[in-house]
Design a protein around this motif. Structure first.
Motif, short mmCIF file in Angstrom:
data_model
loop_
_atom_site.label_atom_id
_atom_site.label_comp_id
_atom_site.label_asym_id
_atom_site.label_seq_id
_atom_site.Cartn_x
_atom_site.Cartn_y
_atom_site.Cartn_z
N UNK A 182 4.12 8.15 4.25
CA UNK A 182 3.77 8.36 2.89
C UNK A 182 2.46 7.78 2.47
N UNK A 183 1.54 7.75 3.25
CA UNK A 183 0.22 7.24 3.05
C UNK A 183 -0.47 8.32 2.63
N UNK A 184 -1.30 8.06 1.28
CA UNK A 184 -2.22 9.15 0.67
C UNK A 184 -3.38 8.48 0.27
N UNK A 185 -4.47 9.23 0.47
CA UNK A 185 -5.87 9.06 -0.08
C UNK A 185 -6.57 7.70 0.54
N UNK A 186 -6.48 7.63 1.91
CA UNK A 186 -7.15 6.45 2.51
C UNK A 186 -8.46 6.18 2.35
N UNK A 187 -8.64 4.82 1.85
CA UNK A 187 -10.12 4.68 1.72
C UNK A 187 -10.32 2.86 2.19
N UNK A 188 -11.62 2.50 1.96
CA UNK A 188 -11.86 1.26 2.53
C UNK A 188 -11.22 0.62 3.74
N UNK A 189 -11.78 0.88 4.83
CA UNK A 189 -11.58 0.71 6.20
C UNK A 189 -12.24 -0.80 6.59
N UNK A 190 -11.47 -1.61 7.20
CA UNK A 190 -11.83 -2.71 7.94
C UNK A 190 -11.18 -3.08 8.99
N UNK A 191 -11.95 -3.35 10.12
CA UNK A 191 -11.59 -3.64 11.43
C UNK A 191 -11.63 -5.18 11.93
N UNK A 192 -10.52 -5.57 12.48
CA UNK A 192 -10.55 -6.82 12.74
C UNK A 192 -11.69 -7.36 13.89
N UNK A 193 -12.25 -8.37 14.18
CA UNK A 193 -13.20 -8.64 14.96
C UNK A 193 -12.96 -8.41 16.26
N UNK A 194 -11.78 -8.42 16.98
CA UNK A 194 -11.55 -8.09 18.24
C UNK A 194 -11.15 -6.73 18.32
N UNK A 195 -11.02 -5.88 17.37
CA UNK A 195 -10.88 -4.53 17.15
C UNK A 195 -9.25 -4.20 17.31
N UNK A 196 -8.29 -5.06 17.29
CA UNK A 196 -6.80 -4.83 17.50
C UNK A 196 -6.36 -4.55 16.27
N UNK A 197 -6.80 -4.58 14.86
CA UNK A 197 -6.22 -4.24 13.97
C UNK A 197 -7.15 -3.35 13.00
N UNK A 198 -6.47 -2.57 12.20
CA UNK A 198 -7.38 -1.87 10.96
C UNK A 198 -6.59 -2.25 9.84
N UNK A 199 -7.28 -2.32 8.80
CA UNK A 199 -6.82 -2.70 7.35
C UNK A 199 -7.33 -1.42 6.44
N UNK A 200 -6.54 -0.77 5.61
CA UNK A 200 -7.31 0.09 4.93
C UNK A 200 -6.33 0.27 3.47
#
Length: 294
Positions: free
Chosen positions: A272-290
């Protein structure tokens, strides 16, 4: 909508938030696990970490990767900064002032975070632990600061504009209050390039096309990395030098120097995710927030 029209919409939205305006679109913040797999990345199932009606946006990770800072507008008031704990799955409020704060980033000392604040859109510093100090002014410019990224302890890059787009890119040194304009027109996505003395940013090529460029800080050399996905303005670096960008509900990966085009790595349509913007990756690269529309 063209790239320039999108910039104007962004700037108008920022002014509306600063004035505590109603009618800001609902946006939620999601968290999803990442795992490197050979030349690609395995992406988990996104979890909505805000799950409420209203504006939640501009996520960024703390250096230890344990928390996500974000901007939130609640009860029809101005925006404040909140912090989400990945382990505890709890959210706490970090700022509570009459002015609007947005674009939170932990400062290089790890003890505070910087925000764009107020109608003047100056850069301020707040203690990362509430109640341990007062906010202080970091940088005031004749232009309105829209976005920023820290390069080192003493300098940062900001996207700022006089009163309308385009936003220019400036090198700013808060201790000396000196700024230097480096680009006439850029988008909102500014990043320090992992493993390099460089920053990257989005540049409009035409009304409908933009590209991601890289600036070598010491030499001033500029390099075009890849054309941005049509209609998209936000991207994020993986620690290993890969780039993530989204379009609609899909996530794409590009590895500079190893690939020629974006490669789809996830499709969140079923969630149900729509129109993804504003990506941020954790310092270790194990998580993405958007950010996405619920």
């Amino acid at each position: 909508m063209t790239f320039k029209q999108s910039l104007l919409t962004i700037c108008l939205a920022m002014f509306a938030l600063g004035a505590g305006a109603q009618g800001i679109p609902d946006t939620d913040i999601y968290l999803v696990s990442l795992k490197k797999s050979k030349e690609t990345v395995q992406v988990g199932t996104p979890a909505n970490i805000t799950q409420r009606s209203g504006y939640d946006n501009q996520p960024s990770f703390t250096p230890d990767g344990k928390y996500v800072l974000f901007t939130s507008q609640r009860d029809g008031q101005q925006t404040n900064i909140y912090q989400y704990s990945l382990a505890g799955k709890k959210t706490v409020q970090l700022t509570n002032t009459p002015e609007a704060e947005y674009s939170p980033l932990v400062t290089p000392d790890g003890k505070s975070f910087s925000v764009v604040r107020g109608k003047e859109q100056h850069l301020w510093r707040f203690p990362l632990t509430p109640g341990t100090g007062e906010p202080t002014l970091l940088m005031a410019m004749p232009q309105l600061i829209g976005y920023h990224v820290w390069y080192n302890q003493d300098s940062l890059f900001v996207a700022a504009f006089p009163d309308n787009p385009p936003m220019g890119m400036y090198l700013a040194v808060p201790s000396s209050k000196q700024t230097m304009k480096l680009e006439e027109s850029i988008g909102r996505s500014l990043h320090k390039v992992p493993g390099k003395q460089a920053v990257s940013y989005l540049v409009p090529v035409s009304d409908s096309v933009a590209e991601i460029k890289q600036l070598q800080v010491k030499t001033g050399e500029r390099e075009s990395l890849i054309q941005a996905l049509p209609g998209s303005q936000d991207y994020a670096w993986l620690p290993d030098g890969g780039l993530l960008m989204a379009q609609g509900a899909k996530l794409y990966l590009y590895r500079p120097g190893a690939e020629r085009r974006w490669k789809e790595v996830a499709d969140f349509t079923r969630q149900g995710v729509k129109n993804i913007t504003r990506l941020a990756v954790s310092p270790k690269g194990n998580f993405l927030s958007f950010v996405a529309n619920p």
